[in-house]
Design a protein around this motif. Sequence first.
Motif, PDB file in Angstrom:
ATOM      1  N   ASP A 324     -94.305 102.530  18.993  1.00 42.36           N
ATOM      2  CA  ASP A 324     -93.367 103.101  18.038  1.00 42.36           C
ATOM      3  C   ASP A 324     -93.245 104.618  18.214  1.00 42.36           C
ATOM      4  O   ASP A 324     -94.251 105.329  18.211  1.00 42.36           O
ATOM      5  CB  ASP A 324     -93.833 102.788  16.616  1.00 42.36           C
ATOM      6  CG  ASP A 324     -92.811 103.193  15.574  1.00 42.36           C
ATOM      7  OD1 ASP A 324     -92.769 104.398  15.235  1.00 42.36           O
ATOM      8  OD2 ASP A 324     -92.061 102.329  15.108  1.00 42.36           O
ATOM      9  N   PRO A 325     -92.024 105.142  18.354  1.00 39.84           N
ATOM     10  CA  PRO A 325     -91.848 106.585  18.578  1.00 39.84           C
ATOM     11  C   PRO A 325     -92.305 107.443  17.407  1.00 39.84           C
ATOM     12  O   PRO A 325     -92.718 108.597  17.608  1.00 39.84           O
ATOM     13  CB  PRO A 325     -90.341 106.733  18.827  1.00 39.84           C
ATOM     14  CG  PRO A 325     -89.718 105.507  18.260  1.00 39.84           C
ATOM     15  CD  PRO A 325     -90.730 104.421  18.418  1.00 39.84           C
ATOM     16  N   HIS A 326     -92.251 106.913  16.187  1.00 47.01           N
ATOM     17  CA  HIS A 326     -92.699 107.713  15.045  1.00 47.01           C
ATOM     18  C   HIS A 326     -94.210 107.897  15.077  1.00 47.01           C
ATOM     19  O   HIS A 326     -94.714 109.011  14.836  1.00 47.01           O
ATOM     20  CB  HIS A 326     -92.268 107.061  13.728  1.00 47.01           C
ATOM     21  CG  HIS A 326     -92.544 107.920  12.537  1.00 47.01           C
ATOM     22  ND1 HIS A 326     -91.768 109.004  12.205  1.00 47.01           N
ATOM     23  CD2 HIS A 326     -93.538 107.881  11.606  1.00 47.01           C
ATOM     24  CE1 HIS A 326     -92.257 109.593  11.120  1.00 47.01           C
ATOM     25  NE2 HIS A 326     -93.329 108.917  10.738  1.00 47.01           N
ATOM     26  N   TYR A 327     -94.951 106.825  15.366  1.00 49.40           N
ATOM     27  CA  TYR A 327     -96.395 106.948  15.513  1.00 49.40           C
ATOM     28  C   TYR A 327     -96.723 107.997  16.577  1.00 49.40           C
ATOM     29  O   TYR A 327     -97.625 108.822  16.410  1.00 49.40           O
ATOM     30  CB  TYR A 327     -97.010 105.608  15.930  1.00 49.40           C
ATOM     31  CG  TYR A 327     -97.412 104.706  14.789  1.00 49.40           C
ATOM     32  CD1 TYR A 327     -98.730 104.659  14.368  1.00 49.40           C
ATOM     33  CD2 TYR A 327     -96.490 103.889  14.147  1.00 49.40           C
ATOM     34  CE1 TYR A 327     -99.134 103.814  13.345  1.00 49.40           C
ATOM     35  CE2 TYR A 327     -96.866 103.049  13.118  1.00 49.40           C
ATOM     36  CZ  TYR A 327     -98.188 103.011  12.712  1.00 49.40           C
ATOM     37  OH  TYR A 327     -98.571 102.184  11.686  1.00 49.40           O
ATOM     38  N   GLN A 328     -95.989 107.943  17.694  1.00 48.02           N
ATOM     39  CA  GLN A 328     -96.242 108.881  18.779  1.00 48.02           C
ATOM     40  C   GLN A 328     -95.917 110.314  18.354  1.00 48.02           C
ATOM     41  O   GLN A 328     -96.686 111.245  18.608  1.00 48.02           O
ATOM     42  CB  GLN A 328     -95.423 108.478  20.012  1.00 48.02           C
ATOM     43  CG  GLN A 328     -95.791 107.129  20.605  1.00 48.02           C
ATOM     44  CD  GLN A 328     -97.168 107.118  21.247  1.00 48.02           C
ATOM     45  OE1 GLN A 328     -97.744 108.155  21.519  1.00 48.02           O
ATOM     46  NE2 GLN A 328     -97.708 105.921  21.487  1.00 48.02           N
ATOM     47  N   ALA A 329     -94.793 110.488  17.692  1.00 47.61           N
ATOM     48  CA  ALA A 329     -94.379 111.825  17.264  1.00 47.61           C
ATOM     49  C   ALA A 329     -95.363 112.423  16.263  1.00 47.61           C
ATOM     50  O   ALA A 329     -95.556 113.645  16.214  1.00 47.61           O
ATOM     51  CB  ALA A 329     -92.977 111.777  16.665  1.00 47.61           C
ATOM     52  N   ARG A 330     -95.992 111.567  15.477  1.00 43.71           N
ATOM     53  CA  ARG A 330     -96.934 112.034  14.467  1.00 43.71           C
ATOM     54  C   ARG A 330     -98.351 112.228  15.005  1.00 43.71           C
ATOM     55  O   ARG A 330     -99.262 112.603  14.275  1.00 43.71           O
ATOM     56  CB  ARG A 330     -96.959 111.046  13.295  1.00 43.71           C
ATOM     57  CG  ARG A 330     -95.665 110.968  12.514  1.00 43.71           C
ATOM     58  CD  ARG A 330     -95.518 112.152  11.589  1.00 43.71           C
ATOM     59  NE  ARG A 330     -96.539 112.141  10.546  1.00 43.71           N
ATOM     60  CZ  ARG A 330     -96.765 113.160   9.706  1.00 43.71           C
ATOM     61  NH1 ARG A 330     -96.064 114.264   9.804  1.00 43.71           N
ATOM     62  NH2 ARG A 330     -97.706 113.067   8.771  1.00 43.71           N
ATOM     63  N   GLY A 331     -98.552 111.961  16.296  1.00 43.56           N
ATOM     64  CA  GLY A 331     -99.860 112.179  16.898  1.00 43.56           C
ATOM     65  C   GLY A 331    -100.934 111.261  16.376  1.00 43.56           C
ATOM     66  O   GLY A 331    -102.085 111.677  16.180  1.00 43.56           O
ATOM     67  N   MET A 332    -100.588 109.991  16.169  1.00 42.27           N
ATOM     68  CA  MET A 332    -101.543 109.057  15.580  1.00 42.27           C
ATOM     69  C   MET A 332    -102.549 108.490  16.575  1.00 42.27           C
ATOM     70  O   MET A 332    -103.486 107.786  16.199  1.00 42.27           O
ATOM     71  CB  MET A 332    -100.790 107.909  14.902  1.00 42.27           C
ATOM     72  CG  MET A 332    -100.008 108.349  13.675  1.00 42.27           C
ATOM     73  SD  MET A 332    -101.069 109.065  12.399  1.00 42.27           S
ATOM     74  CE  MET A 332    -101.999 107.618  11.894  1.00 42.27           C
TER      75      MET A 332
END
Length: 394
Positions: A324-332
Amino acid sequence: MSKPLAGIKVIEVGQLLAGPFAGSMLAYFGAEVIKVEPPGGDPIRGWRELNNGTSYWWYSLARNKKSVCIDLKQSEGQALLKELLKDADVLVENFRPGVMEGWALGPEDVKQFNPALVYARISGYGQNGPNAKKPGFASVCEAYSGFRHVNGFPGEAPVRPNLSIGDTIAGIHAALGIALALIERQKSGEGQTIDVALYEAMFNLLEAVVPEYSGASKVREASGTTVTGIVPTNTYRCADGKFVVIGGNGDSIFKRLMSGIGHPDLAADLRLANNAGRVEHEDEIDQILSGWCSARPINEVLAVMAEQRVPAGPIYNVEDMLEDPHYQARGMFERVEIDGKPLDIPAILPKLDRTPGGTEWVGPELGEHNDEVLQQLGIGVEELARLKASGVIE
């Protein structure tokens, strides 16, 4: 940039999950965490999926920690722990109540030589009370806390999440208590004891369960995929077999939701204008939403929800998260290297913008830091060899 807990020395003598998770949080945000392991190591080293005999979980849970292997059942091992505690800021332990006192290392004992120590204790039922000496794994304490009672479907056996959340939640409570005690120590110069019980940490999640019973004699029961008294919020199967969670329980959100799925009549229905009315007609609302979702693939459902600004989302597994790009963008996720191969481990929260935490190294080998840590106590090479030969350290 210096991490917020830089300069704080923590001795962790817990095993498995609750104490070590608290230690992980402290280490992630800069504390020097010295993990004292028994001969053979923390059992969690060998749990679940393994990489050359070491748990993948270990690499994440023990990140940024230094491993010292000491047999605390021997008097010399207890003496070594005492030396480690003399200049420590924090102790984290999750033994059965009374074990540390039996070694003359309970809070009152340690206060004699280090009154500034913050002494964090994690156990199943707390340090006092009728159940204090009972064994308290997360599974049992989640049940005793009342948390399990509200999970699952009415009339069926309560279910547990496929996670030991009682341990993790207790660890978070311990880390919070440690942070509070360290802040207070700046004013008083004194340490204090933090008593975290697994069942109480889970009890802390129960929202209005207690006052609703005290004030209205209402016992909250399991409610399947819904939440009692909040409508609509549920899980629905879509035409492609995937599940979507929709939370349309705000008054204005509900109107947008009904309009979006082709029911402007319900959007304008005065019976459903507030949550109390919607609770009375929960079955009717859920049947309409279930029928609408079951006729459409999840992407179409989510597109309509997004257009109407209705909170909705898919139920993810770990593969979905990593893609998921949001997980990636949030540095999870943080990528580390194990035996020359990449490994993703979860970031630890919360996020701090100026002094964030981070992973410096993965879980160490058993006793990897014996010499480094013990030599700082003034123990020479010959004495280290003797301690190793006698089995006090491994």
